[in-house]
Write a protein that holds these residues in place. Structure first.
Motif, mmCIF file in Angstrom:
data_model
loop_
_atom_site.group_PDB
_atom_site.id
_atom_site.type_symbol
_atom_site.label_atom_id
_atom_site.label_comp_id
_atom_site.label_asym_id
_atom_site.label_seq_id
_atom_site.Cartn_x
_atom_site.Cartn_y
_atom_site.Cartn_z
ATOM 1 N N MET A 1 10.106 3.657 -2.699
ATOM 2 C CA MET A 1 9.296 2.498 -2.387
ATOM 3 C C MET A 1 8.497 2.120 -3.636
ATOM 4 O O MET A 1 7.686 2.890 -4.117
ATOM 5 N N LEU A 2 8.760 0.947 -4.153
ATOM 6 C CA LEU A 2 8.046 0.469 -5.326
ATOM 7 C C LEU A 2 6.936 -0.487 -4.902
ATOM 8 O O LEU A 2 7.113 -1.311 -4.008
ATOM 9 N N LEU A 3 5.812 -0.372 -5.579
ATOM 10 C CA LEU A 3 4.650 -1.190 -5.250
ATOM 11 C C LEU A 3 4.929 -2.671 -5.472
ATOM 12 O O LEU A 3 4.482 -3.510 -4.700
ATOM 13 N N LYS A 4 5.703 -3.001 -6.499
ATOM 14 C CA LYS A 4 5.974 -4.413 -6.803
ATOM 15 C C LYS A 4 6.788 -5.094 -5.707
ATOM 16 O O LYS A 4 6.724 -6.306 -5.552
ATOM 17 N N ASP A 5 7.536 -4.312 -4.925
ATOM 18 C CA ASP A 5 8.340 -4.880 -3.841
ATOM 19 C C ASP A 5 7.525 -5.132 -2.576
ATOM 20 O O ASP A 5 7.990 -5.817 -1.663
ATOM 21 N N LEU B 1 1.158 -4.463 0.578
ATOM 22 C CA LEU B 1 0.573 -3.153 0.322
ATOM 23 C C LEU B 1 -0.359 -3.215 -0.889
ATOM 24 O O LEU B 1 -1.449 -2.643 -0.870
ATOM 25 N N LYS B 2 0.063 -3.937 -1.917
ATOM 26 C CA LYS B 2 -0.759 -4.099 -3.113
ATOM 27 C C LYS B 2 -2.082 -4.772 -2.764
ATOM 28 O O LYS B 2 -3.152 -4.352 -3.220
ATOM 29 N N ALA C 1 -3.519 -4.760 0.178
ATOM 30 C CA ALA C 1 -4.295 -3.825 1.013
ATOM 31 C C ALA C 1 -4.985 -2.767 0.158
ATOM 32 O O ALA C 1 -6.122 -2.377 0.440
ATOM 33 N N ILE C 2 -4.294 -2.317 -0.890
ATOM 34 C CA ILE C 2 -4.885 -1.315 -1.775
ATOM 35 C C ILE C 2 -6.083 -1.885 -2.521
ATOM 36 O O ILE C 2 -7.117 -1.227 -2.648
ATOM 37 N N THR C 3 -5.952 -3.114 -3.010
ATOM 38 C CA THR C 3 -7.070 -3.727 -3.734
ATOM 39 C C THR C 3 -8.243 -4.025 -2.810
ATOM 40 O O THR C 3 -9.376 -4.151 -3.276
ATOM 41 N N ALA C 4 -7.995 -4.115 -1.509
ATOM 42 C CA ALA C 4 -9.062 -4.395 -0.543
ATOM 43 C C ALA C 4 -9.823 -3.133 -0.103
ATOM 44 O O ALA C 4 -10.879 -3.232 0.519
ATOM 45 N N ILE C 5 -9.312 -1.956 -0.435
ATOM 46 C CA ILE C 5 -9.977 -0.699 -0.056
ATOM 47 C C ILE C 5 -11.327 -0.632 -0.766
ATOM 48 O O ILE C 5 -11.437 -0.985 -1.940
ATOM 49 N N PRO C 6 -12.361 -0.149 -0.078
ATOM 50 C CA PRO C 6 -13.665 0.021 -0.724
ATOM 51 C C PRO C 6 -13.556 0.941 -1.953
ATOM 52 O O PRO C 6 -12.758 1.875 -1.974
#
Length: 188
Positions: free
Chosen positions: A1-5, A9-10, A12-17
């Motif tokens: 699973m690549l993050l760019k695909d 998810l990317k 959601a990760i940037t939204a994490i506190p």
């Protein structure tokens, strides 16, 4: 699973506190020893530390080659084992520092000092190790030559003489034909 695909998810990760993100990042980094060492080098070390790493690895090469030369009956198997170990150490050095110049210098130093073959009889059980040693030496030289071509002209000039010594070593061990088939020159 690549993050760019997975753009969701990317996002959601940037939204994490930030605090939780830091915990996750530290847990992730702790799972990879090379990444941890690379980050330590990048964030906490400087040029003097790079030079120290370079000198320590050069010293390790010297000690290993000296030990090999000091063996009463050193064989191509012994040389191959030491060569692979030291080549792995140079690879690790590059993965940590990402410094192409010191990697090329160290690999060139290793190739210059390690034996490239032994005069073992074809009937000897060690003859297959002699062939493996020569093949490994040749492949390492080819990989270094490809990196050498990517170096800045000034760095190429600085390492030209030593690289030619390694190329002469190929000739000495009857690897000239194989080297030319792989695209290695007789002289740089």
């Amino acid at each position: 699973m690549l993050l760019k695909d997975h753009k969701d998810l990317k996002a959601a990760i940037t939204a994490i506190p930030e605090k939780e993100k830091d915990k996750l990042l530290l847990r992730l980094i702790a799972k990879d020893k090379v990444l941890t060492e690379h980050l330590h080098f990048k964030l906490l070390e400087d040029e003097s530390d790079l030079e120290e790493r370079h000198q320590l690895l050069k010293q390790e090469i010297d000690e290993s080659v000296e030990m090999l030369d000091g063996m009463r009956k050193a064989t191509s198997k012994d040389a191959l084992l030491i060569f692979r170990k030291l080549n792995g150490r140079v690879n690790h050095h590059y993965k940590v520092t990402k410094d192409l110049n010191t990697e090329a210098e160290l690999r060139l130093y290793l190739l210059k000092n390690i034996p490239a073959g032994y005069n073992e009889s074809v009937l000897s059980p060690l003859a297959k190790f002699n062939d493996r040693l020569k093949t490994y030496f040749l492949r390492t030289t080819l990989a270094l030559y490809k990196k050498y071509q990517k170096l800045h002209e000034d760095l190429q000039y600085d390492q030209k003489e030593e690289f030619n010594i390694v190329l002469k070593k190929l000739e000495k061990h009857d690897l000239t034909k194989a080297a030319s088939e792989l695209g290695l020159p007789k002289e740089v």
